[in-house]
Design a protein around this motif. Structure first.
Motif, short mmCIF file in Angstrom:
data_model
loop_
_atom_site.label_atom_id
_atom_site.label_comp_id
_atom_site.label_asym_id
_atom_site.label_seq_id
_atom_site.Cartn_x
_atom_site.Cartn_y
_atom_site.Cartn_z
N PRO A 191 -3.73 -24.59 10.80
CA PRO A 191 -4.24 -25.25 9.59
C PRO A 191 -4.48 -26.74 9.85
O PRO A 191 -3.68 -27.39 10.54
N ASN B 33 -4.98 -27.18 -2.72
CA ASN B 33 -5.75 -26.74 -1.55
C ASN B 33 -4.99 -25.76 -0.65
O ASN B 33 -5.27 -25.65 0.55
N SER C 81 -4.23 -22.56 1.21
CA SER C 81 -5.04 -21.44 1.70
C SER C 81 -4.10 -20.34 2.20
O SER C 81 -3.16 -20.63 2.96
N HIS D 181 -9.86 -18.56 8.41
CA HIS D 181 -10.08 -19.90 7.87
C HIS D 181 -8.85 -20.78 7.96
O HIS D 181 -8.66 -21.69 7.14
N PRO E 43 -5.36 -20.50 7.47
CA PRO E 43 -4.56 -20.61 6.25
C PRO E 43 -3.27 -21.41 6.47
O PRO E 43 -2.76 -21.49 7.59
N ASN E 44 -2.76 -21.98 5.37
CA ASN E 44 -1.46 -22.66 5.42
C ASN E 44 -0.31 -21.66 5.32
O ASN E 44 0.80 -21.95 5.75
#
Length: 628
Positions: A302, A373, A375, A446, A448-449
């Motif tokens: 991330p 934000n 993810s 993408h 993600p966190n």
């Protein structure tokens, strides 16, 4: 004793097993391991007679019963308990005959045999097995048709365990079990009174439940004593010795060939050159150690990790129908560096909780705050069906990178752990493990966190599971893991949450504590609430009892250790003798010494075989005493 002698097998023209031989003493609990596609399930089919071998034979004791899980799960209107009890064909036949028998002698024979096989305790035994696999008293009375396919496969497993065959064959049984069922099965197989061969990629199962490993590699079968960790150590040592022997053999061949090349056409040296040509032809070659490369797995990092907590839930409730929450009174927080495993039997709500955190379900009550934000990447086994069958991995990734060039797209596919030759393969033609790698890569595409993995290992072999462990440990985001693979959990997480009794709470203990609770509860299914999974274990008493038991068994353990030391010395001696006997110069220079070495090798092999038999016998005695 079960003997597999000189077996060869071919599927669709591809040779999987080539003149392989192995023997199993009676009562052995063996794990059959090897790469996916190596031929493990094919070997099972040969043992059961479903397939015929090209060469060789399998010798099994006369009248021995072979049992394996039915390929089709029961879906009838019969109650689960009745399906399981019907698996004991002899008991069912005797009970049926008892209803019509009129001859007093035959009636006596029937009743005597029913007593011998424990027919009158059958329902209790069947209920214990079903309870261990996750079916409570009420579920055991429901028809099989009311359960999903995965739960029906548990019934099929329960049925074969209840029938108690002399040779039990289990092919990836944990694929349709949760962690609780897996822990119970480990304990059951370890205490099983007959021979077991189990195909599994579950490292903890192979360390806990078995006392031998059969390795199918390079089309051959090799027997190793001990669990999976011992197998890895022994194989590494054997590979090292083989590499040294090959280097020595190659050097000898090179020396002979050099002499031949120099002098074969010189009249004065022709006879010596011809002699060396014959020696080179007679000289055997030592096989190279072939290591199959496992593609690594990696998750994108991330770009920015939000401040903790990234998720905070207060008084939360979640479910699928309004007013009917599956979970409630949830009061938890997830921090940016958390590694959490969810414990709890299937059906208790682990996947429901995962869907809530992933945003697939909304709260019905309470409050959930997410970091700005945030993810989330979410992987679940059922999503394998979401892959487009006729599209390749490159096609799937290109859809997420429409502006990228071909090289960039392929680089991202490579990061998912898919080999170059698989990038252009349609998803429908990928193996289960390759599909899982692709789906995990798409889920985390993408960066993600927070990464949520729901049973990610079902189609992964042991080496691929190791690659997943390395990927998770390299990943800097938070992780929530649902898995039946205890080794994966222990290697990657530091917090345990229990999903039980309609809520999610912190489990104050480790996986060994949880295993003890699960096994104790499963062994006494009628004593409800005694093994409440949230209860604290009296560790001091447990340690004292375990210490007392170990002390009483110390002489037996010492004897086992002595035999292990002896077998290791014998194995080392045999490997050294094999290296010497592979040198053709020994036969030319000193034939008497070669004969003596061959004799020593035969004597050492006989001693090793006797020691292994004794080791298996004493190990079984020790394990049964520890279990008792």
């Amino acid at each position: 004793m079960i003997t597999i002698n000189d077996i060869s097998a071919r599927i669709a023209g591809r040779l999987l097993i080539d003149h392989a031989t192995v023997s199993l003493p009676e009562g052995t609990k063996a794990g059959l391991v090897g790469r996916n596609g190596a031929g493990k399930s094919t070997l099972f089919k040969i043992i059961t007679g479903e397939l015929s071998a090209e060469t060789g034979s399998i010798t099994i004791p006369k009248n021995a019963r072979i049992g394996q899980v039915a390929q089709e799960a029961p879906g009838t209107e019969e109650a689960l308990i009745e399906i399981v009890m019907a698996a004991d064909k002899e008991r069912a036949a005797l009970l049926k005959e008892a209803e019509t028998a009129t001859d007093p002698h035959r009636i006596a024979e029937i009743q005597t045999r029913l007593a011998d096989i424990g027919a009158h305790s059958a329902e209790a035994r069947a209920a214990t097995i079903l309870a261990g696999l996750g079916f409570d008293h009420e579920a055991q009375r429901r028809p099989a048709s009311s359960f999903s396919g995965g739960w029906r496969m548990r019934v099929a497993l329960a049925a074969v365990l209840f029938s108690e065959p002399d040779l039990l064959l289990l092919d990836e049984p944990t694929n349709y079990l949760d962690l609780e069922g897996t822990l119970w099965l480990e304990d059951y197989v370890r205490r099983y009174p007959h021979t077991v061969i189990i195909i599994s990629h579950d490292r903890d199962l192979l360390n806990t439940a078995v006392n031998a490993i059969i390795h199918l590699d390079q089309k051959k079968l090799t027997f190793y004593r001990g669990g999976y960790d011992q197998f890895e150590r022994q194989k590494a040592e054997a590979d090292e010795l083989q590499m040294k022997a090959k280097a020595k053999s190659d050097a000898a061949r090179k020396h002979l060939q050099s002499y031949i090349d120099r002098f074969r056409y010189k009249a004065s040296k022709a006879r010596q050159a011809q002699s060396r040509i014959k020696a080179l032809e007679r000289m055997g070659t030592v096989a190279a150690v072939i290591e199959d490369h496992v593609q690594p797995i990696s998750f994108p990092e991330p770009e920015k990790q939000p401040a903790s907590p990234i998720v905070a839930i207060s008084g939360g409730a979640v479910g699928y129908e309004p007013g009917k929450p599956i979970l409630k009174n949830i009061n938890l927080r997830i921090d940016a560096d958390d590694r959490i495993a969810l414990l709890g039997s299937n059906g208790n709500g682990k996947s429901t909780f995962a869907k809530l955190i992933a945003g697939r379900l909304n709260l019905q009550a309470g409050e959930m705050k997410l970091a700005p934000n945030l993810s989330v990447g979410f992987f679940a086994q059922h999503q394998l069906d979401d892959l487009v069958p006729n599209e390749t991995p490159v096609d799937h990734v290109r859809r997420l990178m429409p502006q990228a060039g071909e090289a960039q797209v392929r680089a991202r596919v490579a990061q998912m752990g898919l080999a170059t030759e698989k990038m252009a393969t349609a998803a429908k033609d990928l193996s289960g493990g390759e599909k899982a790698r692709l789906l995990m890569g798409l889920s985390a595409f993408h960066a993600p966190n927070l990464l949520i993995l729901d049973e990610p290992t079902n189609h992964l072999d042991i080496d691929s599971r190791r690659a997943l462990i390395e990927a998770l440990n390299d990943y800097n985001g938070a992780v929530i893991l649902i898995a039946h693979d205890r080794h994966l959990i222990e290697a990657t997480v530091d917090r345990l949450w229990l999903v039980n009794n309609g809520t999610v709470s912190v489990f104050d203990g480790d996986l060994e504590d949880y295993r003890s609770l699960v096994v104790t509860a499963a062994r006494k299914p009628d004593e409800k609430d005694k093994a409440d999974a949230g209860a604290q274990v009296n560790k001091a008493d447990q340690r004292k009892a375990a210490a007392d038991k170990r002390a009483s068994l110390a002489p037996l353990r010492k004897k086992i250790n002595e035999i292990e030391s002896l077998t290791k010395k014998l194995e080392t001696l045999i490997q050294a003798l094999d290296a010497e006997l592979a040198d053709p110069a020994l036969y030319e220079k000193n034939p008497a010494k070669a004969a003596e070495k061959a004799k020593q090798r035969g004597e050492a092999a006989a001693k090793l075989s006797a020691a292994e038999e004794q080791w298996l016998e004493l190990s079984t005695e020790y394990e049964e005493a520890m279990a008792g």
